[in-house]
Design a protein around this motif. Structure first.
Motif, PDB file in Angstrom:
ATOM      1  N   PHE A   1       0.870  -1.177   0.000  1.00 53.11           N
ATOM      2  CA  PHE A   1       0.000   0.000   0.000  1.00 53.11           C
ATOM      3  C   PHE A   1       0.909   1.229   0.000  1.00 53.11           C
ATOM      4  O   PHE A   1       1.639   1.474   0.955  1.00 53.11           O
ATOM      5  CB  PHE A   1      -0.886  -0.061   1.250  1.00 53.11           C
ATOM      6  N   VAL A   2       0.855   2.002  -1.097  1.00 62.15           N
ATOM      7  CA  VAL A   2       1.720   3.166  -1.268  1.00 62.15           C
ATOM      8  C   VAL A   2       0.894   4.447  -1.274  1.00 62.15           C
ATOM      9  O   VAL A   2      -0.102   4.551  -1.992  1.00 62.15           O
ATOM     10  CB  VAL A   2       2.522   3.075  -2.588  1.00 62.15           C
TER      11      VAL A   2
ATOM     12  N   LEU B   1      -3.230   6.369   6.933  1.00 59.74           N
ATOM     13  CA  LEU B   1      -1.831   6.581   6.533  1.00 59.74           C
ATOM     14  C   LEU B   1      -0.899   5.660   7.312  1.00 59.74           C
ATOM     15  O   LEU B   1       0.095   5.167   6.766  1.00 59.74           O
ATOM     16  CB  LEU B   1      -1.418   8.036   6.753  1.00 59.74           C
ATOM     17  N   ASN B   2      -1.204   5.437   8.569  1.00 59.94           N
ATOM     18  CA  ASN B   2      -0.364   4.555   9.378  1.00 59.94           C
ATOM     19  C   ASN B   2      -0.451   3.103   8.934  1.00 59.94           C
ATOM     20  O   ASN B   2       0.416   2.294   9.272  1.00 59.94           O
ATOM     21  CB  ASN B   2      -0.741   4.670  10.859  1.00 59.94           C
ATOM     22  N   HIS B   3      -1.497   2.762   8.189  1.00 60.73           N
ATOM     23  CA  HIS B   3      -1.632   1.405   7.663  1.00 60.73           C
ATOM     24  C   HIS B   3      -0.901   1.231   6.333  1.00 60.73           C
ATOM     25  O   HIS B   3      -0.745   0.097   5.859  1.00 60.73           O
ATOM     26  CB  HIS B   3      -3.112   1.049   7.482  1.00 60.73           C
TER      27      HIS B   3
ATOM     28  N   GLU C   1      -7.253   0.912   1.611  1.00 61.51           N
ATOM     29  CA  GLU C   1      -7.228   0.308   2.948  1.00 61.51           C
ATOM     30  C   GLU C   1      -8.383  -0.673   3.130  1.00 61.51           C
ATOM     31  O   GLU C   1      -8.205  -1.766   3.690  1.00 61.51           O
ATOM     32  CB  GLU C   1      -7.308   1.392   4.010  1.00 61.51           C
ATOM     33  N   LYS C   2      -9.547  -0.315   2.617  1.00 66.87           N
ATOM     34  CA  LYS C   2     -10.751  -1.140   2.811  1.00 66.87           C
ATOM     35  C   LYS C   2     -10.676  -2.453   2.042  1.00 66.87           C
ATOM     36  O   LYS C   2     -11.170  -3.493   2.525  1.00 66.87           O
ATOM     37  CB  LYS C   2     -11.995  -0.350   2.377  1.00 66.87           C
TER      38      LYS C   2
ATOM     39  N   GLY D   1      -0.254  -7.730  -5.105  1.00 64.77           N
ATOM     40  CA  GLY D   1      -0.395  -6.465  -5.820  1.00 64.77           C
ATOM     41  C   GLY D   1       0.129  -5.255  -5.078  1.00 64.77           C
ATOM     42  O   GLY D   1       0.122  -5.203  -3.846  1.00 64.77           O
ATOM     43  N   LEU D   2       0.602  -4.284  -5.843  1.00 68.34           N
ATOM     44  CA  LEU D   2       0.975  -2.974  -5.323  1.00 68.34           C
ATOM     45  C   LEU D   2      -0.161  -2.015  -5.637  1.00 68.34           C
ATOM     46  O   LEU D   2      -0.589  -1.899  -6.789  1.00 68.34           O
ATOM     47  CB  LEU D   2       2.282  -2.491  -5.953  1.00 68.34           C
TER      48      LEU D   2
END
Length: 239
Positions: A34-35, A56-58, A171-172, A180-181
């Motif tokens: 997750f970018v 963002l922290n995730h 995130e969801k 995947g990216l």
């Protein structure tokens, strides 16, 4: 991995080339990623909205997409290596995807915009395997779209829903995918579609891309006020 904390947000301190190598390795290992490409506006929202801050922290990586973030890092004497623009890193990843036959999915923008972006990306990368595209006027909770995407098993998912929606979407739903990216790309599809012009390289080299965009889109003036407010806060907190 080295990070620099600016206004409570941890930025990963790598160059463009280093990020590409890191991401390429994670893609090959089928490690989900997750970018977030973050500018001062995004950082300011994170400091106001606890939900977005948690999102963002995730994220696995937060990149400094905005010269204001780089300036802030110098103010606090923890300089980031360079600005890593989301549009540029998307371009580099598309090159990798074409070369390595990776599957790409495009999500975001208006239906006409994503169609034009798709055509122009394919023109530049004729051997690129774009397995799907979807306009961004969707409900973030729409599971039908997500399920169709999951079946395609993409290696790269570029999400241009605008922040914070694109980060909330990633995130969801990222846990539903095997690999995947996933990267939020903001208005990059508008640029690929030719509907918004990117600043000439000279302006980019002079760190004036923000000014070029403001001249193109005067309606962005109010949003641009976030930058000086952001830097004042950084200076104040440094004392």
């Amino acid at each position: 991995m080295s990070t620099v904390k600016i206004q409570n947000v941890n930025f990963h301190n790598n160059s463009m080339g280093e990020f590409i190598d890191i991401f390429d390795n994670r893609i090959q290992e089928q490690e989900k990623t997750f970018v977030v490409t973050a500018n001062p506006e995004l950082v300011s929202l994170a400091n106001k909205d606890p939900k977005y801050y948690r999102t963002l922290n995730h994220a696995d990586f937060v990149l400094a997409d905005g010269i204001g973030v780089v300036i802030a890092s110098k103010i606090i004497n923890e300089p980031l290596k360079e600005r890593v623009a989301g549009f540029d890193i998307m371009g580099e990843l598309l090159k990798k995807a074409e070369k390595e036959n990776l599957k790409v999915f495009l999500l975001g923008a208006k239906d006409t915009t994503i169609e034009k972006a798709y055509v122009n990306i394919q023109k530049k990368h004729p051997n690129l395997n774009i397995v799907g595209k979807q306009h961004g006027f969707i409900d973030i909770n729409d599971e039908e779209i997500v399920n169709k995407m999951v079946e395609l098993e993409p290696d790269l998912v570029f999400v241009g829903l605008g922040f914070p929606k694109q980060e909330f979407w990633i995130e969801k739903h990222i846990d539903k995918f095997k690999k995947g990216l996933f990267m939020g790309v903001g208005g990059s599809f508008d640029v690929w579609a030719g509907e918004v012009k990117r600043a000439p390289q000279t302006w980019i080299d002079l760190h004036l891309e923000w000014l070029y965009r403001l001249i193109q889109q005067p309606s962005r003036f109010k949003r641009m006020l976030v930058l000086p407010q952001f830097l004042f806060k950084v200076i104040f907190e440094r004392k």
